[in-house]
Design a protein around this motif. Sequence first.
Motif, PDB file in Angstrom:
ATOM      1  N   ARG A  52       0.830  -1.209   0.000  1.00 41.20           N
ATOM      2  CA  ARG A  52       0.000   0.000   0.000  1.00 41.20           C
ATOM      3  C   ARG A  52       0.862   1.256   0.000  1.00 41.20           C
ATOM      4  NH1 ARG A  52      -1.403   2.608   4.487  1.00 41.20           N
ATOM      5  NH2 ARG A  52      -1.181   0.735   5.814  1.00 41.20           N
ATOM      6  N   VAL A  53       1.942   1.250   0.778  1.00 41.40           N
ATOM      7  CA  VAL A  53       2.833   2.404   0.843  1.00 41.40           C
ATOM      8  C   VAL A  53       3.512   2.636  -0.503  1.00 41.40           C
ATOM      9  CG1 VAL A  53       5.019   3.215   1.825  1.00 41.40           C
ATOM     10  CG2 VAL A  53       3.226   2.338   3.325  1.00 41.40           C
ATOM     11  N   GLU A  54       4.010   1.569  -1.116  1.00 43.22           N
ATOM     12  CA  GLU A  54       4.657   1.744  -2.421  1.00 43.22           C
ATOM     13  C   GLU A  54       3.657   2.227  -3.464  1.00 43.22           C
ATOM     14  OE1 GLU A  54       8.252  -0.108  -4.956  1.00 43.22           O
ATOM     15  OE2 GLU A  54       7.227  -1.432  -3.558  1.00 43.22           O
ATOM     16  N   ASN A  55       2.436   1.765  -3.385  1.00 39.71           N
ATOM     17  CA  ASN A  55       1.405   2.229  -4.310  1.00 39.71           C
ATOM     18  C   ASN A  55       1.087   3.702  -4.085  1.00 39.71           C
ATOM     19  OD1 ASN A  55      -0.647   1.569  -6.396  1.00 39.71           O
ATOM     20  ND2 ASN A  55      -2.079   2.137  -4.787  1.00 39.71           N
ATOM     21  N   LEU A  56       1.150   4.150  -2.820  1.00 44.90           N
ATOM     22  CA  LEU A  56       0.913   5.559  -2.507  1.00 44.90           C
ATOM     23  C   LEU A  56       1.977   6.431  -3.174  1.00 44.90           C
ATOM     24  CD1 LEU A  56      -0.769   7.623  -0.798  1.00 44.90           C
ATOM     25  CD2 LEU A  56       0.981   7.344   0.978  1.00 44.90           C
ATOM     26  N   ILE A  57       3.226   5.985  -3.140  1.00 46.16           N
ATOM     27  CA  ILE A  57       4.302   6.738  -3.796  1.00 46.16           C
ATOM     28  C   ILE A  57       3.994   6.908  -5.278  1.00 46.16           C
ATOM     29  CG2 ILE A  57       6.752   6.757  -4.393  1.00 46.16           C
ATOM     30  CD1 ILE A  57       7.256   5.022  -1.899  1.00 46.16           C
ATOM     31  N   LYS A  58       3.573   5.830  -5.916  1.00 44.02           N
ATOM     32  CA  LYS A  58       3.386   5.836  -7.369  1.00 44.02           C
ATOM     33  C   LYS A  58       2.144   6.599  -7.807  1.00 44.02           C
ATOM     34  CE  LYS A  58       5.662   1.335  -7.857  1.00 44.02           C
ATOM     35  NZ  LYS A  58       5.481  -0.111  -8.199  1.00 44.02           N
ATOM     36  N   THR A  59       1.088   6.569  -7.002  1.00 43.68           N
ATOM     37  CA  THR A  59      -0.191   7.144  -7.431  1.00 43.68           C
ATOM     38  C   THR A  59      -0.497   8.507  -6.834  1.00 43.68           C
ATOM     39  OG1 THR A  59      -1.386   6.014  -5.645  1.00 43.68           O
ATOM     40  CG2 THR A  59      -1.167   4.849  -7.752  1.00 43.68           C
ATOM     41  N   ASP A  60       0.243   8.899  -5.798  1.00 48.76           N
ATOM     42  CA  ASP A  60      -0.096  10.138  -5.102  1.00 48.76           C
ATOM     43  C   ASP A  60       1.107  11.067  -5.025  1.00 48.76           C
ATOM     44  OD1 ASP A  60      -2.140  11.634  -3.771  1.00 48.76           O
ATOM     45  OD2 ASP A  60      -1.036  11.341  -1.907  1.00 48.76           O
ATOM     46  N   SER A  61       1.887  11.116  -6.107  1.00 50.59           N
ATOM     47  CA  SER A  61       3.006  12.047  -6.200  1.00 50.59           C
ATOM     48  C   SER A  61       2.748  13.004  -7.355  1.00 50.59           C
ATOM     49  CB  SER A  61       4.326  11.296  -6.425  1.00 50.59           C
ATOM     50  OG  SER A  61       4.625  10.470  -5.317  1.00 50.59           O
ATOM     51  N   GLY A  62       3.141  14.240  -7.179  1.00 54.15           N
ATOM     52  CA  GLY A  62       2.929  15.239  -8.227  1.00 54.15           C
ATOM     53  C   GLY A  62       3.761  16.467  -7.968  1.00 54.15           C
ATOM     54  N   SER A  63       3.724  17.401  -8.887  1.00 52.40           N
ATOM     55  CA  SER A  63       4.558  18.606  -8.796  1.00 52.40           C
ATOM     56  C   SER A  63       3.784  19.761  -8.178  1.00 52.40           C
ATOM     57  CB  SER A  63       5.068  19.008 -10.186  1.00 52.40           C
ATOM     58  OG  SER A  63       5.966  18.047 -10.691  1.00 52.40           O
ATOM     59  N   VAL A  64       4.377  20.323  -7.112  1.00 53.43           N
ATOM     60  CA  VAL A  64       3.926  21.581  -6.541  1.00 53.43           C
ATOM     61  C   VAL A  64       5.182  22.437  -6.472  1.00 53.43           C
ATOM     62  CG1 VAL A  64       2.792  22.743  -4.621  1.00 53.43           C
ATOM     63  CG2 VAL A  64       2.196  20.367  -5.161  1.00 53.43           C
ATOM     64  N   LEU A  65       5.530  23.043  -7.584  1.00 53.27           N
ATOM     65  CA  LEU A  65       6.829  23.662  -7.836  1.00 53.27           C
ATOM     66  C   LEU A  65       7.882  22.569  -8.008  1.00 53.27           C
ATOM     67  CD1 LEU A  65       8.441  26.251  -8.222  1.00 53.27           C
ATOM     68  CD2 LEU A  65       8.925  26.263  -5.776  1.00 53.27           C
ATOM     69  N   LEU A  66       7.960  21.628  -7.047  1.00 49.13           N
ATOM     70  CA  LEU A  66       8.864  20.489  -7.138  1.00 49.13           C
ATOM     71  C   LEU A  66       8.056  19.194  -7.058  1.00 49.13           C
ATOM     72  CD1 LEU A  66      11.606  21.662  -4.598  1.00 49.13           C
ATOM     73  CD2 LEU A  66      11.640  21.947  -7.065  1.00 49.13           C
ATOM     74  N   LEU A  67       8.616  18.104  -7.609  1.00 48.94           N
ATOM     75  CA  LEU A  67       7.966  16.802  -7.501  1.00 48.94           C
ATOM     76  C   LEU A  67       8.034  16.323  -6.054  1.00 48.94           C
ATOM     77  CD1 LEU A  67       6.689  14.361  -8.970  1.00 48.94           C
ATOM     78  CD2 LEU A  67       9.011  13.447  -9.242  1.00 48.94           C
ATOM     79  N   GLN A  68       6.930  15.852  -5.532  1.00 45.82           N
ATOM     80  CA  GLN A  68       6.891  15.438  -4.133  1.00 45.82           C
ATOM     81  C   GLN A  68       5.736  14.473  -3.892  1.00 45.82           C
ATOM     82  OE1 GLN A  68       5.031  18.958  -1.716  1.00 45.82           O
ATOM     83  NE2 GLN A  68       5.945  19.818  -3.570  1.00 45.82           N
ATOM     84  N   MET A  69       5.807  13.757  -2.758  1.00 49.71           N
ATOM     85  CA  MET A  69       4.647  12.997  -2.306  1.00 49.71           C
ATOM     86  C   MET A  69       3.605  13.993  -1.814  1.00 49.71           C
ATOM     87  SD  MET A  69       6.152   9.639  -0.314  1.00 49.71           S
ATOM     88  CE  MET A  69       4.470   9.016  -0.034  1.00 49.71           C
ATOM     89  N   LEU A  70       2.404  13.884  -2.333  1.00 48.48           N
ATOM     90  CA  LEU A  70       1.380  14.883  -2.016  1.00 48.48           C
ATOM     91  C   LEU A  70       0.745  14.664  -0.650  1.00 48.48           C
ATOM     92  CD1 LEU A  70      -0.332  15.101  -5.528  1.00 48.48           C
ATOM     93  CD2 LEU A  70       1.401  16.636  -4.554  1.00 48.48           C
ATOM     94  N   HIS A  71       0.542  13.408  -0.267  1.00 50.39           N
ATOM     95  CA  HIS A  71      -0.126  13.118   1.006  1.00 50.39           C
ATOM     96  C   HIS A  71       0.575  11.979   1.752  1.00 50.39           C
ATOM     97  CE1 HIS A  71      -3.324  14.903  -1.582  1.00 50.39           C
ATOM     98  NE2 HIS A  71      -3.549  15.617  -0.492  1.00 50.39           N
ATOM     99  N   PRO A  72       1.838  12.151   2.118  1.00 50.15           N
ATOM    100  CA  PRO A  72       2.520  11.082   2.853  1.00 50.15           C
ATOM    101  C   PRO A  72       1.892  10.789   4.207  1.00 50.15           C
ATOM    102  CG  PRO A  72       3.811  13.102   2.887  1.00 50.15           C
ATOM    103  CD  PRO A  72       2.701  13.323   1.918  1.00 50.15           C
TER     104      PRO A  72
END
Length: 381
Positions: A351-371
């Motif tokens: 589940r954690v690895e899936n969160l990295i892949k599906t819930d990452s995006g750019s907010v000025l920089l690429l980042q995990m959006l909801h860790p």
Amino acid sequence: MLLYWTTKPSVATSADDLRTLSLHVLSRAGFGKSFKFVGHDERQTSTTPSNSYKESLQTVLENLVLILGLGTKFLAYPWLPRKLRTVHEACVSFQQYMTSLYEEEKQAFANGEVRDHNLMTSLVRASQDEAKTSGSLTESEIYGNMFAFNFAGHDTTAHTFTFALYFLAAHPEVQDWLSEEIREVLGDRLPSEWDYRADFPRLKRCVSVMYETIRLYTVVPSIKWTDSRSQSLTVGEKTVVLPPHSMVAPSYGSVQTDPRFWGPDSLAWRPSRWIKLAAGSDTDVVSKPGEEDFSMPVRGAFIGWSDGVRDCPGRKFSQVEFVATMASLFLNWRVDPTVAKGESLDTARRRVENLIKTDSGSVLLLQMLHPERAPLVWKKR
């Protein structure tokens, strides 16, 4: 930070705490300022940027898009919301702090005093030395360099820390692999006894975790320019001429996951791909720390810090900061995701690895959006 994390039943604020860590490292290395770590849940909400160098720098860095987009003069208007005026206060406070520090360093140089070694001290002293013989950095250029180093080294490293930590939480076998090397290199010595020149080059597995994380999740892709002349670029059998003043944005995702360079598992997070047996080692046994070399791919297949003569000047700084942090965290501890009701630990890791892949995006920089959606638990090794 480790003490704070390991005394809590679970930690949902890892990303915020890692930003604090990164800020503290830059504060000490850049300005000679040290601060006691305060976890996200322990912070006082009453501190204002005008009362604290750290709070002013943190506010500036966290609101950089607003500052660059609106300008500091606009942010000073009294009719703006309190939050925007607070950003302006932070800009003014940080500028005043840098001015004061600059003047102190100039005076110390004139008096022949040897002060703390940090980036600001080095820039001012170099500027004063050069002023005797040739053109030197101006005061505004020193401020610009200081801000660039702080901005470039804060969120970039913090987001890379977050990606790496969550990948490690999903891969306990890599944690064991890391710990083996850390124990081999550092033994029972205290962190105050670790030595950059002797220890850093031997922590190859720690470095590989950073490279592998950046390979898949490059936080800040670099952009290049052709300057005032046209440039020829050969792709296969075709040559393309790029006009002067053209912006070139490489496709990091394509280059750094190309199976021709990275193999059929190019989309998998596997730090060991960067490690090979050292020359002369027995190729019939599993490699051990001390028998390994760090292996870079063919040039151009990895451009995480850009490449060429204009690559990232903070590359080594970020690597040393990352490796020292990994060594501190995983010498005696391990991290797991919290297990939700009805799921197994293996399911939680997926589940954690899936969160990295599906819930990452750019907010000025690429980042995990909801860790914070995947709290972590620290346990003694």
